[in-house]
Write a protein that holds these residues in place. Structure first.
Motif, PDB file in Angstrom:
ATOM      1  N   ASP A  86      89.232  65.660  45.275  1.00 52.21           N
ATOM      2  CA  ASP A  86      88.864  65.483  43.870  1.00 52.21           C
ATOM      3  C   ASP A  86      88.010  66.673  43.428  1.00 52.21           C
ATOM      4  OD1 ASP A  86      88.293  64.017  41.329  1.00 52.21           O
ATOM      5  OD2 ASP A  86      86.252  64.062  42.149  1.00 52.21           O
ATOM      6  N   PRO A  87      88.431  67.359  42.379  1.00 55.94           N
ATOM      7  CA  PRO A  87      87.750  68.589  41.951  1.00 55.94           C
ATOM      8  C   PRO A  87      86.243  68.432  41.793  1.00 55.94           C
ATOM      9  CG  PRO A  87      89.774  68.333  40.734  1.00 55.94           C
ATOM     10  CD  PRO A  87      89.640  67.092  41.567  1.00 55.94           C
ATOM     11  N   GLN A  88      85.801  67.463  41.021  1.00 51.61           N
ATOM     12  CA  GLN A  88      84.358  67.245  40.826  1.00 51.61           C
ATOM     13  C   GLN A  88      83.641  67.076  42.160  1.00 51.61           C
ATOM     14  OE1 GLN A  88      82.301  66.231  38.022  1.00 51.61           O
ATOM     15  NE2 GLN A  88      83.778  66.240  36.328  1.00 51.61           N
ATOM     16  N   TRP A 145      92.766  73.591  38.965  1.00 44.10           N
ATOM     17  CA  TRP A 145      92.099  72.364  38.516  1.00 44.10           C
ATOM     18  C   TRP A 145      91.858  72.404  37.001  1.00 44.10           C
ATOM     19  CZ3 TRP A 145      88.028  72.401  43.063  1.00 44.10           C
ATOM     20  CH2 TRP A 145      88.643  71.887  44.210  1.00 44.10           C
ATOM     21  N   ALA A 148      95.005  71.902  35.086  1.00 48.74           N
ATOM     22  CA  ALA A 148      95.424  70.488  35.133  1.00 48.74           C
ATOM     23  C   ALA A 148      94.482  69.606  34.328  1.00 48.74           C
ATOM     24  CB  ALA A 148      95.477  70.025  36.585  1.00 48.74           C
ATOM     25  N   LYS A 150      91.443  68.898  34.977  1.00 47.67           N
ATOM     26  CA  LYS A 150      90.578  68.065  35.823  1.00 47.67           C
ATOM     27  C   LYS A 150      89.092  68.398  35.650  1.00 47.67           C
ATOM     28  CE  LYS A 150      93.932  65.996  38.312  1.00 47.67           C
ATOM     29  NZ  LYS A 150      94.202  66.409  39.688  1.00 47.67           N
ATOM     30  N   ARG A 204      82.427  68.325  33.780  1.00 45.36           N
ATOM     31  CA  ARG A 204      83.212  67.295  33.075  1.00 45.36           C
ATOM     32  C   ARG A 204      84.067  67.941  31.993  1.00 45.36           C
ATOM     33  NH1 ARG A 204      79.106  63.855  34.670  1.00 45.36           N
ATOM     34  NH2 ARG A 204      77.566  64.370  33.070  1.00 45.36           N
TER      35      ARG A 204
END
Lengths: 205, 205
Positions: A86-88, A145, A148, A150, A204
DNA sequence: TCGTGTATTTACCAAATGGTAAAAATTTTA
DNA sequence: TAAAATTTTTACCATTTGGTAAATACACGA
């Protein structure tokens, strides 16, 4: 004379080379390359100066060996950045790893910083051959990312620079940090909170 | 002998002291304190070594003079942070001033970084007496803005550290940045955009 | 335990470096 | 312009520092 092109190093050789490199890391990171003397390194290592030159070709050899070894450790947190995660989570975990390194390996951080600060005279090639490919690869991952949707559309290059700068600051500028926060305060937890909040919000979409 | 406790310095004295300090900044920022030699400074200044020691007491005197002068320049952007201005605007303008300084005064930035990196052996007192009061004052200002709900609740200390780190990175680690972005690329505009976006987003309540 | 290769110490050296004394040159002042 | 003050150069010096040669001590396998 323990030649590099020779057979297995003895137990004594391995131990003394390790002791010398540790002492050299201590001295080089505190005094810089020119500021460090073989006598200081020898004293720190508990050996005589000629004895140190029995294990290493010279001052530059010791420094170069340190930098080479360091590069691996240094790149590791970035290597672990998982394109499939998950990128974050991945980026925040990367920030955390870098901050932990600043706390656990401040000497290495300062050695690296000192070398770059002076124009990387002895590490330019390593940057090109080891760091740059990895950097480009991970920038591409982050760009993916972003495409996309994200994470927020930030320039990956500068994002990584910001992470490096913000985390290594606590090791490289420790003298300043300790003056401004109070000699005894341990900034690690509060820094961790701050950087999590900061980069979390920033990422975010 | 131009004594510090004497009358007006002559035209020659003013010019030569300036020339020497400029040469010393060039050399100290590139080589660090120990790495710099009086001969290098003399050559850079176009004077002889004894002639340099006619204007300064010694190597340490030159270094100390540089650091003292630098401190003023260095604090200026933070001094200008206006408690009565718009918080977002003020902080983003501060980031911009620091980034401009990293571009326009890279030698000063590196001189400062090198000194801190080695534990601020010659500047500890200045940090305590000049930097800390200002830092505390401006932290209080930012804390006030946070209490008033004008910006996001971030730790003011670490916020300022992040700003310092992110901006000075482009001067102090220029050797690394230029390898990773390409030798010729000028990162100033893209860095400015990135830092504006980053801190702008971060500060929103 | 003896001999051989390994490890360590002793005694140096040459170059670099921060710094000084005094003479020479230059500028300023009277 | 001559004397006084300032600036610059020449010729050094002592210490530090990276490094070496050779002698000595040590570890370890046969």
């Amino acid at each position: 004379m323990p030649d590099g092109t020779q057979k297995k190093p003895s137990r004594i050789q391995k131990r003394n080379r390790r002791v010398i490199l540790d002492a050299a890391l201590e001295v080089f990171s505190k005094q810089g390359y020119r500021g460090a003397t073989l006598d200081q390194i020898a004293t720190e290592a508990g050996l005589s100066k000629p004895n140190i030159l029995y294990y290493f070709q010279g001052k530059e050899d010791i420094h170069l060996t340190l930098l080479s070894q360091l590069m691996e450790t240094w790149l590791d947190p970035l290597v672990e950045l998982d394109p499939d995660g998950d990128p974050q989570t991945e980026i925040l975990a990367y920030v955390q790893r870098k901050l932990d390194m600043a706390r656990d390996l401040p000497r290495e951080s300062r050695l690296f910083a000192g070398e770059i600060l002076q124009g990387a005279p002895r590490m330019g090639p390593h940057l090109e051959s080891d760091l740059k490919p990895l950097f480009d690869e991970k920038c591409a991952v982050i760009a993916g990312w972003i495409d996309a949707g994200k994470i927020a559309p930030l320039d990956p290059h500068h994002l990584i620079f910001s992470i490096w700068a913000a985390t290594q600051h606590y090791a490289d500028f420790a003298a300043q940090v300790s003056v401004l926060l109070g000699k005894d305060a341990d900034p690690h937890q509060s820094a961790s909170d701050h950087l999590s909040a900061m980069f979390g919000k920033m990422l975010r979409p």
